[in-house]
Write a protein that holds these residues in place. Structure first.
Motif, PDB file in Angstrom:
ATOM      1  N   PHE A  23       0.804  -1.221   0.000  1.00 30.56           N
ATOM      2  CA  PHE A  23       0.000   0.000   0.000  1.00 30.56           C
ATOM      3  C   PHE A  23       0.840   1.275   0.000  1.00 30.56           C
ATOM      4  CE2 PHE A  23      -3.178  -3.008   1.747  1.00 30.56           C
ATOM      5  CZ  PHE A  23      -4.241  -2.727   0.897  1.00 30.56           C
ATOM      6  N   GLY A  24       2.156   1.142   0.150  1.00 33.68           N
ATOM      7  CA  GLY A  24       3.017   2.314   0.111  1.00 33.68           C
ATOM      8  C   GLY A  24       3.204   2.816  -1.304  1.00 33.68           C
ATOM      9  N   TYR A  66      -7.911   3.267   4.997  1.00 33.73           N
ATOM     10  CA  TYR A  66      -7.370   2.708   6.233  1.00 33.73           C
ATOM     11  C   TYR A  66      -5.879   2.372   6.100  1.00 33.73           C
ATOM     12  CZ  TYR A  66     -11.791   2.101   8.806  1.00 33.73           C
ATOM     13  OH  TYR A  66     -12.949   2.306   9.500  1.00 33.73           O
ATOM     14  N   ALA A  67      -5.456   2.021   4.887  1.00 35.17           N
ATOM     15  CA  ALA A  67      -4.044   1.690   4.676  1.00 35.17           C
ATOM     16  C   ALA A  67      -3.153   2.894   4.922  1.00 35.17           C
ATOM     17  CB  ALA A  67      -3.828   1.145   3.262  1.00 35.17           C
ATOM     18  N   ALA A  68      -3.621   4.086   4.546  1.00 36.60           N
ATOM     19  CA  ALA A  68      -2.851   5.305   4.816  1.00 36.60           C
ATOM     20  C   ALA A  68      -2.721   5.529   6.312  1.00 36.60           C
ATOM     21  CB  ALA A  68      -3.522   6.503   4.151  1.00 36.60           C
ATOM     22  N   ASP A 120       5.381   7.616   3.398  1.00 32.85           N
ATOM     23  CA  ASP A 120       5.358   6.700   2.259  1.00 32.85           C
ATOM     24  C   ASP A 120       3.969   6.617   1.627  1.00 32.85           C
ATOM     25  OD1 ASP A 120       7.253   4.870   0.858  1.00 32.85           O
ATOM     26  OD2 ASP A 120       5.623   3.448   1.203  1.00 32.85           O
ATOM     27  N   VAL A 121       2.994   7.298   2.200  1.00 31.78           N
ATOM     28  CA  VAL A 121       1.674   7.369   1.588  1.00 31.78           C
ATOM     29  C   VAL A 121       1.766   8.261   0.353  1.00 31.78           C
ATOM     30  CG1 VAL A 121      -0.732   8.042   1.904  1.00 31.78           C
ATOM     31  CG2 VAL A 121       0.558   7.067   3.826  1.00 31.78           C
ATOM     32  N   ASP A 122       1.254   7.797  -0.756  1.00 36.02           N
ATOM     33  CA  ASP A 122       1.349   8.537  -2.014  1.00 36.02           C
ATOM     34  C   ASP A 122       0.255   9.607  -2.053  1.00 36.02           C
ATOM     35  OD1 ASP A 122       1.572   9.468  -4.603  1.00 36.02           O
ATOM     36  OD2 ASP A 122       1.909   7.491  -5.473  1.00 36.02           O
ATOM     37  N   ALA A 152      -6.905  10.279   4.791  1.00 38.55           N
ATOM     38  CA  ALA A 152      -5.755   9.683   4.102  1.00 38.55           C
ATOM     39  C   ALA A 152      -4.695  10.729   3.796  1.00 38.55           C
ATOM     40  CB  ALA A 152      -6.217   9.001   2.810  1.00 38.55           C
ATOM     41  N   LEU A 153      -5.119  11.896   3.332  1.00 34.01           N
ATOM     42  CA  LEU A 153      -4.162  12.960   3.017  1.00 34.01           C
ATOM     43  C   LEU A 153      -3.480  13.478   4.282  1.00 34.01           C
ATOM     44  CD1 LEU A 153      -6.254  14.831   0.322  1.00 34.01           C
ATOM     45  CD2 LEU A 153      -4.021  13.746  -0.053  1.00 34.01           C
ATOM     46  N   ASP A 154      -4.224  13.553   5.374  1.00 33.20           N
ATOM     47  CA  ASP A 154      -3.601  13.949   6.644  1.00 33.20           C
ATOM     48  C   ASP A 154      -2.545  12.933   7.059  1.00 33.20           C
ATOM     49  OD1 ASP A 154      -3.669  15.491   9.354  1.00 33.20           O
ATOM     50  OD2 ASP A 154      -3.945  13.381   9.891  1.00 33.20           O
TER      51      ASP A 154
END
Length: 422
Positions: free
Chosen positions: A71-72, A86-88, A99-101, A131-133
């Motif tokens: 998920f990275g 949730y993965a973020a 590492d979150v895109d 997710a963006l946060d």
């Protein structure tokens, strides 16, 4: 409603049946992999060694590391959507939020209407905000296509225009106020609306559960009060419990009582195998994977609170977390890169939720946990004419779990000395 495969509900924004569901890029595998290429006749890739640990911890660590790679940024499912937000959160929980895109998340958010055929609603926007946060973005001043956007203000505008969403959206909207600044008045209105979806009648078999009644008062009346929605409500409410108590907020008592009764309802749903069933209406003897993923995170969130009434003979971690983790691990594929739980409607969505549950429940350090066994290594040159000298072909690419690793960041290349004999 829950179909034969998984949890769905009538989407309040579209009316469609929808599955129920909570920084500049730093490579997640930095210093985690060492690719040793020893050139004699043929190069060999040496896997990294995992730290010694007991079985559960070692399995959880490897599974989390593999899911982090998946998920990275650059991973097979690294383009995170509202379905996999949730993965973020999991990556951020493990210390790899960078590492979150974020660019991929923003692109998915901007293209949502074109992709899905209907406009982004407040609940879906809330998932993108979370997710963006997690990716380290300032969601109240987010650069996007030449403009600066306040996504929280946009979410609040949708609520004002379209009306207060239902419980299935509120469980994602409320947590936004725990990570970003918005209107206190709107936050309190969202909180009050969410609390209104809980059964507070102590004589009811649904006591403590969150949900909604569809077609109320008709022959088609249906009560959709589920453990999964209740677990999501606990995750939404928990960030405010201690803060409101200490600040003397007028909602503190109602909030504390709601969380306590919700936790009790979730706890009662834990089955003998450690998982959690979906709803009393669908049988209480079989665990549901998606519900279990959310319930695991909810139990951990509850256990971390200071100002709640503890019931049931102990803390969540002592009584419930370890069996729940064991259940989630038992549903993993043999390669520990995903899940094979029966009845899972969407493995990618389910894996993201399970990843978050494991991330908050397991004290794991994924650095160094990921073995490169199974990586596909492509060399610049594969055959050589013997010259009596060592051959040192360049490594063109290393791909693991669908992700192309970065030389010098994700792995290093070394050549063994003295390999000149055939």
């Amino acid at each position: 409603m829950k179909n034969a495969m998984n949890c769905t509900y009538a989407d309040p924004e579209t009316g469609k049946e929808t599955p129920c569901p909570l920084r500049p890029v730093r490579r997640i595998l930095s210093a985690a992999l060492a690719v040793a290429v020893a050139i004699c006749m043929w190069p060999a890739i040496a896997p990294s060694s995992a730290q010694a640990a007991d079985y559960d911890e070692a399995t959880a660590r490897t599974l989390c590391a593999n899911l982090a790679a998946r998920f990275g940024a650059g991973g097979a499912d690294g383009s995170i959507t509202n379905d996999t937000f949730y993965a973020a959160l999991a990556l951020d929980e493990l210390g790899f939020g960078s590492d979150v895109d974020a660019d991929a998340i923003l692109a998915n958010m901007d293209g949502f209407e074109q992709t899905n055929g209907y406009a982004l609603g407040a609940g879906t926007l809330a998932k993108y905000i979370l997710a963006l946060d997690a990716a380290g973005c300032d969601v109240t001043a987010l650069p996007d296509q030449g403009t600066t956007r306040d996504l929280v203000a946009e979410m609040e505008a949708l609520i004002t225009t379209e009306g207060m969403p239902d419980v299935y959206s509120l469980v994602y909207i409320l947590p936004v106020y725990s990570v970003a600044a918005g209107s206190d008045e709107m936050r309190d209105a969202v909180l009050e609306a969410l609390l209104g979806y809980q059964i507070t009648d102590t004589e009811s078999s649904y006591y403590g559960l969150f949900g909604e009644v569809f077609s109320e008062g008709t022959d088609y009346e249906y009560w959709d009060y589920t453990v999964q929605t209740t677990a999501q409500a606990v995750l939404a409410l928990a960030p405010f419990n201690d803060e409101f108590y200490e600040d003397g907020n007028e909602h503190s008592s109602d909030l504390r009582n709601a969380i306590t009764s919700a936790y009790s309802a979730v706890g009662k749903a834990q089955t003998d195998d450690g998982g959690f069933y979906y709803s009393p209406d669908y049988g209480t003897d079989a665990s549901d994977f998606d519900t279990s993923a959310n319930a695991l995170a909810a139990v951990v969130a509850y256990d971390a609170l200071e100002h709640v009434v503890r019931t049931g003979g102990g803390s969540g971690s002592t009584d419930r977390v370890s069996p729940a983790v064991s259940y989630i691990l038992g549903c993993a594929d043999t390669d520990l890169a995903g899940f094979n739980a029966a009845g899972t409607w969407n493995e990618t969505m389910s894996a993201a939720a399970a990843f978050y549950g494991l991330a908050v429940a397991c004290d794991v350090d994924i650095a160094g946990a990921l073995s490169i066994n199974g990586a596909k290594v492509t060399l610049a040159q594969g055959t050589y004419t013997y010259s009596g000298k060592a051959c040192t072909p360049a490594v063109r690419s290393v791909v693991l779990n669908g992700r192309t690793l970065q030389a010098g960041t994700d792995y290093t290349v070394a050549y063994a000395a003295g390999c000149t004999n055939v």
